[in-house]
Design an enzyme around this catalytic site. Sequence first.
Site, mmCIF file in Angstrom:
data_model
loop_
_atom_site.group_PDB
_atom_site.id
_atom_site.type_symbol
_atom_site.label_atom_id
_atom_site.label_comp_id
_atom_site.label_asym_id
_atom_site.label_seq_id
_atom_site.Cartn_x
_atom_site.Cartn_y
_atom_site.Cartn_z
ATOM 1 N N CYS A 30 0.835 -1.200 0.000
ATOM 2 C CA CYS A 30 0.000 0.000 0.000
ATOM 3 C C CYS A 30 0.876 1.258 0.000
ATOM 4 O O CYS A 30 1.542 1.553 -0.979
ATOM 5 C CB CYS A 30 -0.981 -0.031 1.164
ATOM 6 S SG CYS A 30 -2.382 1.092 0.939
ATOM 7 N N HIS A 65 -3.746 -5.608 0.831
ATOM 8 C CA HIS A 65 -3.635 -5.950 2.250
ATOM 9 C C HIS A 65 -4.126 -7.384 2.461
ATOM 10 O O HIS A 65 -5.004 -7.859 1.747
ATOM 11 C CB HIS A 65 -4.488 -5.011 3.107
ATOM 12 C CG HIS A 65 -3.977 -3.615 3.160
ATOM 13 N ND1 HIS A 65 -2.812 -3.274 3.799
ATOM 14 C CD2 HIS A 65 -4.488 -2.463 2.651
ATOM 15 C CE1 HIS A 65 -2.621 -1.960 3.693
ATOM 16 N NE2 HIS A 65 -3.610 -1.446 2.989
#
Length: 488
Positions: free
Chosen positions: A331, A430
């Site tokens: 991310c 994630h």
Amino acid sequence: MKAIMVVGTTSHAGKSLLVAALCRILSRRGWRVAPFKGQNMALNSYVTANGGEIGYAQAVQAWAAGIAPLVEMNPILLKPQGDMTSQVIIKGRAVANVKASQYYENFFDIGWQAIQESLEFLSQEFDLLICEGAGSPAEINLKHRDLTNMRVAKHLNAKTLLVVDIDRGGAFAHVVGTLELLEPEERALVRGIVINKFRGQRSILQPGITWLEERTNIPVAGVIPWIDDVFPAEDSLSLLERGSNNYKADINISVIRLPRISNFTDFDPLESEPTVNVKYISPKDDLGYPDAVIIPGSKTTISDLIILRQTGMAEAIQNYIAAGGTVMGICGGFQMLGQVLIDSDGIEGDIGQCDGLGLLPLKTLMAPTKISRQRTVISNYPQVGLPVSGYEIHQGRTQLLKSDLARPLFDDPGLGFINHAQSVWGTYLHGIFDNGAWRRSWLNHLRQQRGLQALPTGISNYREQREALLDSLADTIESHLDLREVLS
């Protein structure tokens, strides 16, 4: 509606853990139970099936109850991003970035309405709610605008457990002081005291328990022993308790503890691997030469990247790669791996543009609209054809600048890239390490570089290990907790 409230004398007292245990204990007894936390301030978050963002702790508590996470379980999520500013998420959707004073002035009524609506919805679907407070219910300067603790308990007329962390010291003063600062109608709801993280001998503690019960006229409902298992954490306080302690591990992985680190629950599956040692290091620490370095998510990617430059960690990572190391960015960490990050609209703050680490040919533009969704894709690396599930939470839009210098990590090229040397990995996904076969394949890539034998990849996903952890947690706490008063 029927509800149990769990509040704590301090942050990190064990509220989230106790709520998760209660959800598993009571669901095993046949209750249709759901967790609830009215307002959560955390950088560990999860995306529900409908794309709504909630605190990760509430997702774990939902799994403990055997149900899917819903946005109503955490109607308000605040994600701090520096300069006393937080992103406000109401019922799963980001609605504003505001300073603390503006939040309490402009969002108190909106927040309380969202809480009441969520409680009403959950009461229609479940027999019992297990509600979690935040911090302390006795912060005098905040009580008039506290949306999380005794306001919810009074609204539900919920029997309340007060949890104290005895490992910190001062537990008796914490309990008595908290009760003294509650209003009479609030204190009347407290039906039990739970002493958590106890390492000593119960017989030595017993005189203190007797005094506490006589002093407060509230029973001590349980003394929970210290639990060594790594439980998904709500905030970065838990990282201070995690050290490098698997000295028999074959593989050493260092995770950079960014100032605004987010979703570090991504690495719980790695910590569950017996052959892996995970070490969280500060940007000021010496990087050394681990088998892999992970740059995690960040709520303020550009600001944290500047910290890496100022501390010398950015240069250390670049030198580490040049010497043959392996880096993965997830991310915000993925965005840092590129050439440049641009935030023309000030989404993260006042810094409009910053050079990246230059390890992948990427450009990231920060956008006003957040992407939050669950994903299932097929891997191209380290093994072709593995199904990989996870979720996205990001404001940035990342573009590949030179297609001949990097390859897509998955069948969806927007989710991540890898360089030709397979030394730099970057992804928006994630929960990637939750996927057992993919995790082991990636670890085997590291093991091959060390000349180590490959691990079997035909293993279950981390969710099964999490289920076993939740069962073990519930078994331990159930054997040390008397619930008769709160369930009567």
